[in-house]
Write a protein that holds these residues in place. Structure first.
Motif, mmCIF file in Angstrom:
data_model
loop_
_atom_site.group_PDB
_atom_site.id
_atom_site.type_symbol
_atom_site.label_atom_id
_atom_site.label_comp_id
_atom_site.label_asym_id
_atom_site.label_seq_id
_atom_site.Cartn_x
_atom_site.Cartn_y
_atom_site.Cartn_z
ATOM 1 N N ARG A 94 -6.140 -6.032 5.010
ATOM 2 C CA ARG A 94 -6.226 -4.587 4.806
ATOM 3 C C ARG A 94 -6.688 -4.283 3.377
ATOM 4 O O ARG A 94 -6.384 -5.028 2.443
ATOM 5 C CB ARG A 94 -4.880 -3.923 5.081
ATOM 6 C CG ARG A 94 -4.431 -4.004 6.542
ATOM 7 C CD ARG A 94 -3.235 -3.113 6.789
ATOM 8 N NE ARG A 94 -2.750 -3.239 8.151
ATOM 9 C CZ ARG A 94 -3.244 -2.584 9.193
ATOM 10 N NH1 ARG A 94 -4.262 -1.743 9.012
ATOM 11 N NH2 ARG A 94 -2.736 -2.741 10.403
ATOM 12 N N THR A 95 -7.367 -3.159 3.219
ATOM 13 C CA THR A 95 -7.958 -2.821 1.919
ATOM 14 C C THR A 95 -7.271 -1.650 1.223
ATOM 15 O O THR A 95 -7.657 -1.280 0.111
ATOM 16 C CB THR A 95 -9.448 -2.479 2.103
ATOM 17 O OG1 THR A 95 -9.579 -1.397 3.032
ATOM 18 C CG2 THR A 95 -10.212 -3.690 2.622
ATOM 19 N N GLU A 96 -6.246 -1.054 1.865
ATOM 20 C CA GLU A 96 -5.543 0.068 1.244
ATOM 21 C C GLU A 96 -4.894 -0.386 -0.065
ATOM 22 O O GLU A 96 -4.332 -1.485 -0.148
ATOM 23 C CB GLU A 96 -4.479 0.622 2.187
ATOM 24 C CG GLU A 96 -5.035 1.386 3.383
ATOM 25 C CD GLU A 96 -5.573 0.483 4.472
ATOM 26 O OE1 GLU A 96 -6.285 0.975 5.365
ATOM 27 O OE2 GLU A 96 -5.267 -0.727 4.441
ATOM 28 N N GLN A 97 -4.943 0.475 -1.076
ATOM 29 C CA GLN A 97 -4.536 0.083 -2.424
ATOM 30 C C GLN A 97 -3.207 0.658 -2.886
ATOM 31 O O GLN A 97 -2.801 0.437 -4.025
ATOM 32 C CB GLN A 97 -5.636 0.494 -3.426
ATOM 33 C CG GLN A 97 -6.967 -0.212 -3.199
ATOM 34 C CD GLN A 97 -6.853 -1.717 -3.364
ATOM 35 O OE1 GLN A 97 -6.326 -2.209 -4.364
ATOM 36 N NE2 GLN A 97 -7.346 -2.465 -2.386
ATOM 37 N N SER A 101 -0.797 4.750 1.677
ATOM 38 C CA SER A 101 -1.953 4.598 2.568
ATOM 39 C C SER A 101 -1.846 3.335 3.415
ATOM 40 O O SER A 101 -2.270 3.314 4.578
ATOM 41 C CB SER A 101 -3.255 4.579 1.754
ATOM 42 O OG SER A 101 -3.259 3.496 0.827
ATOM 43 N N TYR A 102 -1.276 2.288 2.859
ATOM 44 C CA TYR A 102 -1.101 1.042 3.600
ATOM 45 C C TYR A 102 -0.133 1.263 4.766
ATOM 46 O O TYR A 102 -0.387 0.847 5.899
ATOM 47 C CB TYR A 102 -0.569 -0.057 2.679
ATOM 48 C CG TYR A 102 -0.752 -1.464 3.215
ATOM 49 C CD1 TYR A 102 -1.735 -2.301 2.688
ATOM 50 C CD2 TYR A 102 0.051 -1.970 4.237
ATOM 51 C CE1 TYR A 102 -1.913 -3.590 3.170
ATOM 52 C CE2 TYR A 102 -0.119 -3.246 4.732
ATOM 53 C CZ TYR A 102 -1.105 -4.057 4.185
ATOM 54 O OH TYR A 102 -1.286 -5.336 4.661
ATOM 55 N N ALA A 105 -1.743 3.212 7.520
ATOM 56 C CA ALA A 105 -2.678 2.400 8.302
ATOM 57 C C ALA A 105 -1.933 1.546 9.324
ATOM 58 O O ALA A 105 -2.358 1.416 10.477
ATOM 59 C CB ALA A 105 -3.508 1.528 7.373
#
Length: 278
Positions: A94-97, A101-102, A105
């Motif tokens: 996953r690319t959420e920072q 947001s993670y 997702a």
């Protein structure tokens, strides 16, 4: 622990061989008994029958010794060996920072795959960010900036209470998912711990910690189980078997500490309930 496991595996091999030999011998003897009586007489048949009885008694004796001495510790030691042989961490795809947001997702993926997701769920006086359920699969999610060892212990106990006492489940695969910016060493040391419940381990709780600042996911990933699949699919957003690019290349200090601790393992303390791996 290693010496104990060598003795255990040696006796288990002997036991399995004896069971196989006894079963084959009895199967053959039952089939040829009429021919033995006809060709060699009753006395020879009685000797064969006696040898069959001796084999059965010896096999049962070995089975009893193995079960009484080693049986209860087998699953426990196998779990520790999996922790020691696993890599220290995995990488999430996953690319959420950030934590918010993670978490969103993960929850969105769970919902899109048929999970019923409730947010801000209170269980045993603690609040989970979300709890997801589909059939016998459960996710207990806690999203915080920082996670420590006490968080992992407390929320695991709350999850167990909610599942077994509030939901009255007797069979389930459960993931305790902690999403954070930073996890301390104590929390990471518990990340590979699997907590089984029930005489036949019908319920399993698996820890998984996603540390967004490093992109790491800490969990027991080297043993194919339903929990491993759930963590890979939703916490890491990848498939199983886990691709090489998502597998870390080093073990962590807590695994070395666990190995050192397990040198003091003895069956007496384990049976008395005074020896724990963590």
């Amino acid at each position: 622990m290693r010496k104990f496991r060598k003795k255990q595996k040696k006796l288990k091999t002997i036991m399995n061989i004896m069971i196989a030999v006894t079963a084959i011998y009895m199967f053959i003897y039952i089939g040829v008994e009429p021919y033995i009586v006809k060709s060699f007489g009753v006395n020879v048949n009685q000797m064969c029958n006696l040898s069959c009885d001796v084999l059965v008694v010896c096999t049962l004796a070995v089975l009893f010794v193995y079960t009484s001495r080693y049986g209860k510790s087998d699953k426990f030691l196998e779990g520790v060996e999996n922790e020691l042989s696993d890599t220290g961490y995995y990488y999430t795809s996953r690319t959420e920072q950030n934590v918010e947001s993670y978490t969103k997702a993960v929850i969105d993926d769970l919902r899109s795959n048929g999970y019923k997701v409730d947010e801000k769920v209170e269980a045993d006086e603690l609040e989970f960010t979300a709890v997801a359920q589909k059939g016998k699969e459960f996710f207990y999610i806690l999203a915080e900036d920082n996670i420590d060892k006490n968080d992992v212990i407390a929320y695991l106990q709350s999850g167990i209470y909610d599942l077994t006492n509030a939901k009255l489940k007797r069979k389930a695969d459960c993931v305790m998912l902690y999403i954070c910016d930073k996890a301390d060493d104590g929390a990471v040391s518990l990340s590979k711990m699997i907590t089984p419940l029930g005489k036949k381990q019908q319920i399993k709780f698996a820890n998984a910690i996603v540390e967004i600042s490093t992109g790491r996911c800490y969990f027991l990933g080297n043993k194919p189980t339903k929990c491993q699949q759930l963590i890979a699919n939703y916490a890491m957003n990848c498939q199983v078997p886990i691709k090489e690019e998502y597998i870390g290349k080093e073990q962590l200090p807590f695994q070395q500490e666990l190995e050192e601790h397990m040198k003091s393992f003895n069956i007496r303390d384990y049976k008395n309930g005074t020896f724990f791996s963590h």
